[in-house]
Design a protein around this motif. Structure first.
Motif, mmCIF file in Angstrom:
data_model
loop_
_atom_site.group_PDB
_atom_site.id
_atom_site.type_symbol
_atom_site.label_atom_id
_atom_site.label_comp_id
_atom_site.label_asym_id
_atom_site.label_seq_id
_atom_site.Cartn_x
_atom_site.Cartn_y
_atom_site.Cartn_z
ATOM 1 N N ILE A 34 38.328 41.946 39.963
ATOM 2 C CA ILE A 34 38.764 40.622 40.400
ATOM 3 C C ILE A 34 37.543 39.820 40.825
ATOM 4 C CG2 ILE A 34 40.139 39.348 42.082
ATOM 5 C CD1 ILE A 34 42.014 41.765 42.197
ATOM 6 N N SER A 35 37.436 38.618 40.289
ATOM 7 C CA SER A 35 36.320 37.724 40.602
ATOM 8 C C SER A 35 36.393 37.246 42.048
ATOM 9 C CB SER A 35 36.347 36.517 39.663
ATOM 10 O OG SER A 35 35.389 35.571 40.064
ATOM 11 N N THR A 37 34.051 34.793 42.973
ATOM 12 C CA THR A 37 33.208 33.600 42.940
ATOM 13 C C THR A 37 34.021 32.361 43.290
ATOM 14 O OG1 THR A 37 33.628 33.121 40.604
ATOM 15 C CG2 THR A 37 31.806 34.636 41.100
ATOM 16 N N ASN A 38 33.336 31.311 43.701
ATOM 17 C CA ASN A 38 34.008 30.041 44.001
ATOM 18 C C ASN A 38 34.552 29.392 42.733
ATOM 19 O OD1 ASN A 38 33.537 30.215 46.737
ATOM 20 N ND2 ASN A 38 31.576 29.151 46.598
ATOM 21 N N LEU A 39 33.859 29.618 41.615
ATOM 22 C CA LEU A 39 34.266 29.020 40.349
ATOM 23 C C LEU A 39 35.556 29.639 39.794
ATOM 24 C CD1 LEU A 39 33.477 26.935 38.208
ATOM 25 C CD2 LEU A 39 32.136 28.722 37.100
ATOM 26 N N ASN A 40 35.735 30.946 39.968
ATOM 27 C CA ASN A 40 36.909 31.659 39.450
ATOM 28 C C ASN A 40 37.475 32.617 40.500
ATOM 29 O OD1 ASN A 40 37.026 30.875 36.508
ATOM 30 N ND2 ASN A 40 34.906 31.565 36.669
ATOM 31 N N PRO A 41 37.910 32.117 41.648
ATOM 32 C CA PRO A 41 38.383 33.023 42.701
ATOM 33 C C PRO A 41 39.638 33.781 42.291
ATOM 34 C CG PRO A 41 38.921 30.757 43.245
ATOM 35 C CD PRO A 41 38.057 30.722 42.006
ATOM 36 N N TYR A 42 39.627 35.086 42.538
ATOM 37 C CA TYR A 42 40.755 35.982 42.297
ATOM 38 C C TYR A 42 41.174 36.080 40.834
ATOM 39 C CZ TYR A 42 40.883 35.413 47.310
ATOM 40 O OH TYR A 42 40.537 35.354 48.619
ATOM 41 N N ARG A 43 40.323 35.657 39.927
ATOM 42 C CA ARG A 43 40.636 35.761 38.495
ATOM 43 C C ARG A 43 40.232 37.157 38.012
ATOM 44 N NH1 ARG A 43 38.291 31.840 33.706
ATOM 45 N NH2 ARG A 43 39.675 32.586 32.078
ATOM 46 N N LYS A 44 41.139 37.830 37.319
ATOM 47 C CA LYS A 44 40.878 39.197 36.852
ATOM 48 C C LYS A 44 40.037 39.184 35.577
ATOM 49 C CE LYS A 44 44.984 41.288 38.811
ATOM 50 N NZ LYS A 44 46.152 42.136 38.555
ATOM 51 N N TYR A 45 39.179 40.199 35.457
ATOM 52 C CA TYR A 45 38.345 40.326 34.271
ATOM 53 C C TYR A 45 38.086 41.793 33.944
ATOM 54 C CZ TYR A 45 34.420 40.982 37.565
ATOM 55 O OH TYR A 45 33.593 41.430 38.562
ATOM 56 N N TYR A 46 37.715 42.035 32.691
ATOM 57 C CA TYR A 46 37.339 43.366 32.241
ATOM 58 C C TYR A 46 35.820 43.451 32.224
ATOM 59 C CZ TYR A 46 42.116 43.811 30.515
ATOM 60 O OH TYR A 46 43.477 43.858 30.408
#
Length: 75
Positions: A34-35, A37-46
């Motif tokens: 889970i990100s 960062t301020n740019l992509n907060p709480y965005r999931k990634y692989y």
């Protein structure tokens, strides 16, 4: 959304990863994170487990947003 769904092999060849990634070009399995960062907060990634454990940035291991991976799978 940015197009961050590609990686570069050890030979410097750029490869687009379609769908949900299973393994990185280096042979490591993929981890879902889970990100924070301020740019992509709480965005999931692989992310490649090797790169995730070593907190590598701007490297050539797999990085792909989960929502983009699902969109690829559907298409």
């Amino acid at each position: 959304m940015s197009d961050s769904s590609s990686s570069t092999t050890g030979d410097g060849i750029r490869v687009r990863t379609l769908g949900i990634p299973i393994k990185s070009w280096c042979g490591e399995h993929i981890k879902e994170l889970i990100s924070k960062t301020n740019l992509n907060p709480y965005r999931k990634y692989y992310r490649c487990r090797y790169a995730a454990q070593r907190k590598l940035e701007n490297d050539n291991h797999i990085f792909k947003w989960v929502d983009e991976a699902f969109t690829d799978e559907i298409q």
